[in-house]
Design an enzyme around this catalytic site. Structure first.
Site, mmCIF file in Angstrom:
data_model
loop_
_atom_site.group_PDB
_atom_site.id
_atom_site.type_symbol
_atom_site.label_atom_id
_atom_site.label_comp_id
_atom_site.label_asym_id
_atom_site.label_seq_id
_atom_site.Cartn_x
_atom_site.Cartn_y
_atom_site.Cartn_z
ATOM 1 N N GLU A 47 0.874 -1.165 0.000
ATOM 2 C CA GLU A 47 0.000 0.000 0.000
ATOM 3 C C GLU A 47 0.920 1.226 0.000
ATOM 4 O OE1 GLU A 47 -3.463 2.045 2.744
ATOM 5 O OE2 GLU A 47 -2.696 0.081 3.330
ATOM 6 N N ARG A 274 5.405 -12.913 9.603
ATOM 7 C CA ARG A 274 6.025 -11.597 9.415
ATOM 8 C C ARG A 274 7.437 -11.629 9.960
ATOM 9 N NH1 ARG A 274 2.331 -7.319 8.948
ATOM 10 N NH2 ARG A 274 3.769 -5.728 9.658
ATOM 11 N N LYS A 284 4.132 0.967 9.580
ATOM 12 C CA LYS A 284 4.306 2.214 8.829
ATOM 13 C C LYS A 284 3.707 3.399 9.580
ATOM 14 C CE LYS A 284 3.020 0.302 4.889
ATOM 15 N NZ LYS A 284 2.537 0.085 3.537
HETATM 16 P P1 ATP Z 1 2.605 -2.047 8.027
HETATM 17 O O1 ATP Z 1 1.759 -2.825 8.971
HETATM 18 O O2 ATP Z 1 4.037 -1.942 8.388
HETATM 19 O O3 ATP Z 1 2.015 -0.732 7.649
HETATM 20 P P2 ATP Z 1 1.490 -3.361 5.870
HETATM 21 O O4 ATP Z 1 1.289 -4.811 6.024
HETATM 22 O O5 ATP Z 1 0.305 -2.477 6.009
HETATM 23 O O6 ATP Z 1 2.679 -2.921 6.747
HETATM 24 P P3 ATP Z 1 1.641 -3.309 3.068
HETATM 25 O O7 ATP Z 1 2.162 -2.227 2.229
HETATM 26 O O8 ATP Z 1 0.192 -3.564 3.064
HETATM 27 O O9 ATP Z 1 2.154 -3.021 4.515
HETATM 28 O O10 ATP Z 1 2.436 -4.663 2.826
HETATM 29 C C1 ATP Z 1 2.829 -5.143 1.577
HETATM 30 C C2 ATP Z 1 3.221 -6.576 1.730
HETATM 31 O O11 ATP Z 1 4.304 -6.676 2.635
HETATM 32 C C3 ATP Z 1 2.094 -7.419 2.304
HETATM 33 O O12 ATP Z 1 1.977 -8.602 1.530
HETATM 34 C C4 ATP Z 1 2.533 -7.721 3.710
HETATM 35 O O13 ATP Z 1 2.090 -8.986 4.073
HETATM 36 C C5 ATP Z 1 4.053 -7.655 3.593
HETATM 37 N N1 ATP Z 1 4.661 -7.276 4.873
HETATM 38 C C6 ATP Z 1 4.434 -6.163 5.599
HETATM 39 N N2 ATP Z 1 5.131 -6.184 6.753
HETATM 40 C C7 ATP Z 1 5.847 -7.334 6.751
HETATM 41 C C8 ATP Z 1 6.767 -7.942 7.674
HETATM 42 N N3 ATP Z 1 7.101 -7.364 8.830
HETATM 43 N N4 ATP Z 1 7.299 -9.143 7.337
HETATM 44 C C9 ATP Z 1 6.984 -9.732 6.172
HETATM 45 N N5 ATP Z 1 6.132 -9.213 5.274
HETATM 46 C C10 ATP Z 1 5.555 -8.032 5.543
HETATM 47 MG MG MG Z 2 -1.452 -2.725 4.898
#
Ligand code: ATP
Ligand code: MG
Length: 570
Positions: A47, A274, A284
């Site tokens: 995102e 994760r 984020k």
């Molecule tokens: P955050 O919670 O940090 O804002 P998010 O999951 O909202 O992260 P996205 O941009 O939606 O961030 O994530 C893009 C991809 O990265 C998704 O498929 C998510 O599963 C993966 N991802 C995010 N954080 C991690 C992590 N700590 N370890 C592994 N994969 C991750």
């Molecule tokens: Mg997200």
């Protein structure tokens, strides 16, 4: 870049589970059974509401590596369904991070927003089939009616509207006839489902927000669950890999795709753990807080766990890839020691970085028997781990800078460096013996006077006598002065934000220490932006990616991780 490395298959045709994680085992089983026509297609779907962090690197490496290993493709897709938070700056930083990590997306960057038309058309189909309805209740009421675990859901009074009425209302929602929040489109699944996500989830909401790409074309926006699987299907994704927090969504992911009557096998979601690291925060939202509250100098501050921060700090992308491969894919979340990641960085930099001399806290060393005005060039090895890196010539004169810590006014137990009467080796240079140590009123060393042994050039003497210590130095007349930043952990708490604690309360006030008057050997005036070098005895440092006259300490020389393992295995 990633090499084609097909996971090992045991002789009987079964995946050898010892070498293959559960995700790859599934991909192997699918390709062998001919599912998806043997195709493998993955995607990384961020995102664009912030910069990528080290956790995302796990998802990137996983998706791209699996595609490469099976001769498949991997897309970069912006999951830009939420118009509120998305900025172009983030899209560009994500693309740059991907390239930096060493991965090439298959084709251009894709955007979920490009599919809004198709996603909406599918919503109309759903309504027509009686599988979705427009609900006039507000968000709180809908949320309260969902119930909870072991607590039944309550059906909306609008649940049994006719398809005709629903279609009319949905079209009017899209046409902008109703104010924000006045109505939503909900899937008609099962208000008693054990899985809360199946209790008539919201598919569309009204939001009059300008979207970076679609402008003001839409006033209704699809929810994640009504956009993600659809986007996967539109792109032809086969294996939709994501993190464990989406496990509960899987049933809804499948339900949504089942409604589309796709003429091909629908993509399948698989979740893995994760990445979590000690002393690090990976949300984020929280990282944005650090930036906006001014605790760091932006998203690419070297203390940030963002990929741009780690890049500025001097982390080689190869180290991040190796770390992700090492930790592997698991089905349960866990916390990794940040020292483990640092040990991969150290290993990579030890192999690749040039050795240089730099003095961070300088005091003058004067050689009293050095021939006035003389300068000799000494040969120094650039990288003992890599003979092809060769040697360089370093100027040596009668006035040098050395570390304040390498001199004491008087002997101390177990201290073998300079104090009056003691002899040490100067790295790649001569043996010197301290004669007099000058101090200021507070007893702080200000200068040391030494004599040198003219027979000891290159670090050996004809009589073969040994000294217990070798110290680094920089010729005073040739030194370049630079600012070097040292870093400590950004948080003092190993699990910032855990158990309801406020992560901001464990911010380390000494996370960055500036050494403004460091004296560096002349060769360090010519580093390229971002180049990492080893400052002998001090650690690995990287020239800033924007301003190579500033250096950041990437990681120390000591293998803290090896020490931790020694301690715990005792
Ligand atoms: P955050 O919670 O940090 O804002 P998010 O999951 O909202 O992260 P996205 O941009 O939606 O961030 O994530 C893009 C991809 O990265 C998704 O498929 C998510 O599963 C993966 N991802 C995010 N954080 C991690 C992590 N700590 N370890 C592994 N994969 C991750
Ligand atoms: Mg997200």
């Amino acid at each position: 870049m990633v090499t084609q490395r097909r996971p090992q298959i045991a002789r009987d045709g079964e995946p050898s589970t010892s070498a293959v994680d559960f995700v790859r085992a599934k991909v192997i089983a699918d390709t062998e059974s001919g599912k998806f026509g043997g195709r493998v297609q993955t995607r990384f779907p961020p995102e664009p509401n912030g910069y990528l962090h080290i956790g995302h690197a796990k998802a990137i490496c996983t998706n791209f590596a699996i595609a490469a290993e099976f001769g498949g493709t991997c897309n970069l897709r912006m999951d830009d369904t939420n118009p509120e938070t998305e900025e172009k700056e983030f899209v560009e930083s994500i693309e740059a991070d991907l390239a930096w990590l060493g991965f090439t997306r298959s084709g251009p960057t894709l955007y979920a927003s490009d599919y809004f038309g198709q996603i909406y058309a599918w919503a109309e189909d759903l309504v027509t089939k009686g599988q979705a309805y427009v609900d006039d209740q507000d968000a709180e009421t809908i949320s309260a009616q969902r119930g909870g675990f072991g607590q039944p859901g309550v059906e909306s009074p609008y649940r049994n509207r006719t398809p005709e009425e629903n279609l009319d209302l949905l079209r009017r929602m899209k046409a902008g006839e109703f104010p924000d929040g006045a109505r939503v489109l909900r899937a008609k699944i099962d208000m008693q489902a054990e899985n809360m996500w199946l209790r008539d989830p919201v598919l569309y909401r009204i939001r009059r927000t300008h979207h970076v790409r679609t402008g003001d074309e839409w006033v209704i926006y699809p929810m994640y669950d009504w956009a993600h699987g659809q986007s996967d299907a539109i792109e032809g994704v086969t294996h939709s890999l994501c993190t464990l927090e989406f496990s509960d969504h899987r049933a809804l992911y499948d339900w949504c795709l089942e409604q589309l009557d796709l003429p091909f096998e629908k993509p399948e979601q698989t979740e893995f753990a994760r990445l979590n690291l000690t002393y690090t925060m990976m949300s984020k939202r929280l990282l944005r807080g650090l930036v906006e509250e001014g605790h760091v100098d932006g998203w690419s501050d070297p203390r940030m766990p963002t990929l741009q921060g780690l890049r500025r700090l001097g982390y080689p992308p190869a180290a991040i890839r190796a770390f992700v491969e090492h930790i592997g894919l698991a089905r349960t979340n866990s916390l990794h020691d940040i020292e483990l990641l640092e040990s991969f960085v150290r290993t990579e930099l030890n192999r690749t970085s040039l050795r240089r001399m730099a003095v961070l806290d300088p005091v003058k060393l004067v050689i009293t028997n050095w021939p006035e005005g003389e300068q000799v060039m000494l040969e120094a090895v650039n990288n003992p781990e890599d003979p092809s890196a060769g040697t360089r010539l370093v100027p040596f004169t009668g006035e040098l800078w050395i570390e304040r810590d390498d001199v004491k006014p008087a002997p101390e137990p177990k201290y073998y460096r300079l104090f009056p009467g003691n002899e040490v080796r100067l790295r790649a240079g001569f043996y010197v013996t301290a004669q007099e140590v000058l101090t200021d009123g507070d007893g702080r060393v200000t200068e040391v006077h030494c004599t040198y042994d003219p027979e000891s050039a290159g670090g050996t003497t004809p009589d073969g006598r040994k000294v217990k210590s070798t110290i680094h130095w920089v010729s005073a007349a040739h030194a370049v002065e630079r600012t070097v930043y040292l870093y400590n952990r950004l948080f003092t708490d190993p699990s910032p934000g855990a158990d309801g604690r406020d992560p901001m309360e464990s911010l380390n006030p000494e996370s960055r220490v500036a050494m403004p008057g460091a004296k560096l050997e002349g060769a360090l005036a010519d580093v390229t932006p971002g180049q990492a070098v080893q400052f002998e005895r001090l650690g690995y440092f990287a020239a800033d990616v924007d301003d190579p006259s500033v250096f950041h300490r990437t990681v120390g020389l000591r293998d803290e991780w090896a020490n931790i393992q020694k301690r715990t295995s005792r």
